[in-house]
Structures are given as structure tokens and as C-alpha cells.
Design a protein around this motif. Sequence first.
Motif, PDB file in Angstrom:
ATOM      1  N   GLU A 268      34.853  43.529  48.815  1.00  0.00           N
ATOM      2  CA  GLU A 268      36.077  44.274  49.130  1.00  0.00           C
ATOM      3  C   GLU A 268      37.267  43.737  48.340  1.00  0.00           C
ATOM      4  OE1 GLU A 268      35.418  41.234  52.472  1.00  0.00           O
ATOM      5  OE2 GLU A 268      34.230  42.539  51.180  1.00  0.00           O
ATOM      6  N   TYR A 269      37.336  42.423  48.142  1.00  0.00           N
ATOM      7  CA  TYR A 269      38.432  41.831  47.372  1.00  0.00           C
ATOM      8  C   TYR A 269      38.334  42.248  45.904  1.00  0.00           C
ATOM      9  CZ  TYR A 269      39.302  38.800  51.396  1.00  0.00           C
ATOM     10  OH  TYR A 269      39.598  38.317  52.654  1.00  0.00           O
ATOM     11  N   ARG A 270      37.123  42.226  45.384  1.00  0.00           N
ATOM     12  CA  ARG A 270      36.925  42.571  43.973  1.00  0.00           C
ATOM     13  C   ARG A 270      37.269  44.041  43.710  1.00  0.00           C
ATOM     14  NH1 ARG A 270      34.747  40.097  39.737  1.00  0.00           N
ATOM     15  NH2 ARG A 270      33.806  41.346  38.070  1.00  0.00           N
ATOM     16  N   LEU A 271      36.868  44.916  44.622  1.00  0.00           N
ATOM     17  CA  LEU A 271      37.161  46.333  44.458  1.00  0.00           C
ATOM     18  C   LEU A 271      38.668  46.592  44.505  1.00  0.00           C
ATOM     19  CD1 LEU A 271      34.403  48.085  46.620  1.00  0.00           C
ATOM     20  CD2 LEU A 271      34.352  47.524  44.201  1.00  0.00           C
ATOM     21  N   LYS A 272      39.349  45.983  45.462  1.00  0.00           N
ATOM     22  CA  LYS A 272      40.791  46.191  45.586  1.00  0.00           C
ATOM     23  C   LYS A 272      41.542  45.644  44.367  1.00  0.00           C
ATOM     24  CE  LYS A 272      43.286  46.012  49.313  1.00  0.00           C
ATOM     25  NZ  LYS A 272      43.629  47.440  49.517  1.00  0.00           N
TER      26      LYS A 272
END
Length: 391
Positions: A268-272
Motif C-alpha cells: 500500500e505504501y509503494r502504490l501510494k
Amino acid sequence: MKACGIIVEYNPFHKGHAYHVQKARELSGAEVVVAVMSGNFLQRGEPAILDKWTRAKQALDNGVDLVVELPVAWAVQSADYFARGGIKLLQALNCHSLCFGTDSPKAIDYAAFGQFAVENEALIAAKYKELADKQLNYPQQMTRVFQELYPELHLDFDSPNHVLGLSYAKENAKYKQPMKLIPLKREVAHYNEETIHQQFASATAVRARALKGAWQELAPVVPEETYTDLRKGPLVSWENYWPLLQYRLISSSVEELREIYQMTEGLEYRLKEQVLGAVNFQQFIEAVKTKRYTWTRLQRLSVYTLLNISDQEIRESWENSSLRILGMSESGQNYLKSQKEAAGLPILTKQSKQMSRYFEAGLKSDRIYQLGDSNISDQNIGRFPIRIKNA
């Protein structure tokens, strides 16, 4: 009546698919060909270029007798889960055999492999754990497992139809009455190949030409019905949904994204982080991709995010599986009538409040699919199975 099952996506239907339908009927000796077809979102994590009803009609016009939708919770999955859903629906319809394409360079006894995999599940799981390597993705790790446990098997994850065939074999072997497996060697145009070979081309090549409007190149490799539908449109790709995915990723908190199915290991951090700098979907996936996370894995995760699907929704959809009929010929309709009492799952020909639990995930995904182009017709409300006369 004897039925042969096929598990398909038809993105879109081309002449290679017509050959598959013809050979499935010939090699199985079946009177009816039943196609379990992915709906509006597909196994590799992408929207279908044409909607499910249009693709179902193309199939019926080219020899398929009964088209059943593979729900999104089964369709947008890795090979094992995709196979589990497809086999489940064909078994529920009491199909005698399964004909599938393979790009394996040598002959494989798929039934023997399926039996081995079922009888040695614990051993395979233990070997997977023993060989665990965080630097490898799941397909690479499973390749190592079977190289040790079943060395006579050619396992090449660059041959996706072969891998699907192995998954079909494993799942089919779990049933008391397994279907007869009929592998069909893929000829001329290979999966994902963009070259057109006379009258045969992969679906990848067809989509590429259609999205560019290269109609003269397309005419020889697709049936007339597909050609007409592609020219008429509307046609969609991931780029049609990129603004919607951007919005979901930017507006959602990391806690909300963490609830998405398959959102693991801090993705989720990488996508955001990467969504802010990407100008289109392809650039976004290229920025997120690593050796561990394949393009296909990230495309599927993007579909789950776009559709806001949680782990619970996926499992509820699996538990409430049904036979959603998209279309049938006269022979298909007769076969369906013969299975009315014997079918292992509810047969659904329309949406109703009483059957809402079978439609929830599919209804949401279809409505979001419609947002890709204002000309896409409603995918559920008021839709009844397509019916055609036998040729």
C-alpha cells in the motif's frame, strides 16, 4: 447429451478460439460445448476490451453452445484459483471432458500430474517452505519445487497456457469423477505474441491492432462478428480506468488500502508513493514492479484496488458460487434443461433480490467497468441470456 467444457476469456474471440471450439467438439465426441468465460475483468488483471455480453455472443456465433460467466472473484486470480473456479462450474454442469490449449514443447500426461499433486499436497507444501526464498516470486519458487519433486515435468512459467493446464489437472483430480483432459497444442501464434501469422494471431496482437484502428490487418484473423464488434466498440483498456485508480489510491489512507484483497507486505505504501509521479497506467506498473512482484501480480492488485474488493468479499463470493448464464444455443438450452435438477450449483438467468448474494461482487465490478466508457451498456439490470438458433 455429453458436454465438453472449455475455460476461456475471449479478449476478444479470434480464429484460434474458433479452432479450439471445433477441436473440443471433435476430440471429445460431445454434442455440446460449454464455455466458462471470464466476465469484464480478466485473469491477468485487466479489463476486457469488449464487454462480457458482446464476447459471449461472439462465442455463440462461432460454435459454443453454452456460455457461463466465471465471476470476478475467481477470474482475476493466479492460475490455481482461476482453475479452481472454472473446474468447479464445469463440474457443477456435469461436463464429461475438458479441452484446453497448451504451449508445452513436449507431450505431458496432465491427468497423471494432477493425481500426483493431489496425493502429495503435504509434501509439496513442505518442499515449498524448505525452498522459500524472498528474492523469488511465487511462480519461480513453485518451479524449483516441482523440479525436485516431479523432474519429468516441463514447468516453464513463460508458457502460461501450459501452467493453466497443470492447474486444471490438479483441480480436476480432486473430484470423485474427474473430467477427461484433452490438451490441444497451440499452433502458429503463441500467447502474448504481437506478430500476425496469415489467418492466426494471439488475442494480444488482435487487441493491439484494434486499439490502433489497424482494421485491414485484423480482418483475416478474426471472425466477421468480432471484426464488426471491434469496429463498432466501445473498446477499453487499462488507460480508460487509470484516472479512477489514481483517485482510489490518492484518496484512500494506507489503513483503508490495507483492507484490499492481496494488499500485503507494505505494498500500500509503494502504490501510494508511485501513483503521484505516473502519467499513465503502464508507467505506474513499471515504477511499482520489482523482481518479487510481477507485472501480472500488480495488475491484479490494481483491479482489486479499483473495485475496492476486500478479502471477505472474495471469500463470500467463493462461498456463493452460481452458474450465471450469459448465452446459449438451442442445444445449449436443451442441455441446461437436462441439468436443472442435477446441477451442483444454482442456475441463474437473471438478477433478482432473492438471489442478490450471488451477484454482489459481480454487480459492483460490472458497474465500475461501465465507467470506462459512457457507451458501455448496462451489464446486469434487465439482462437475460442471449439465445441463438443452432447453425
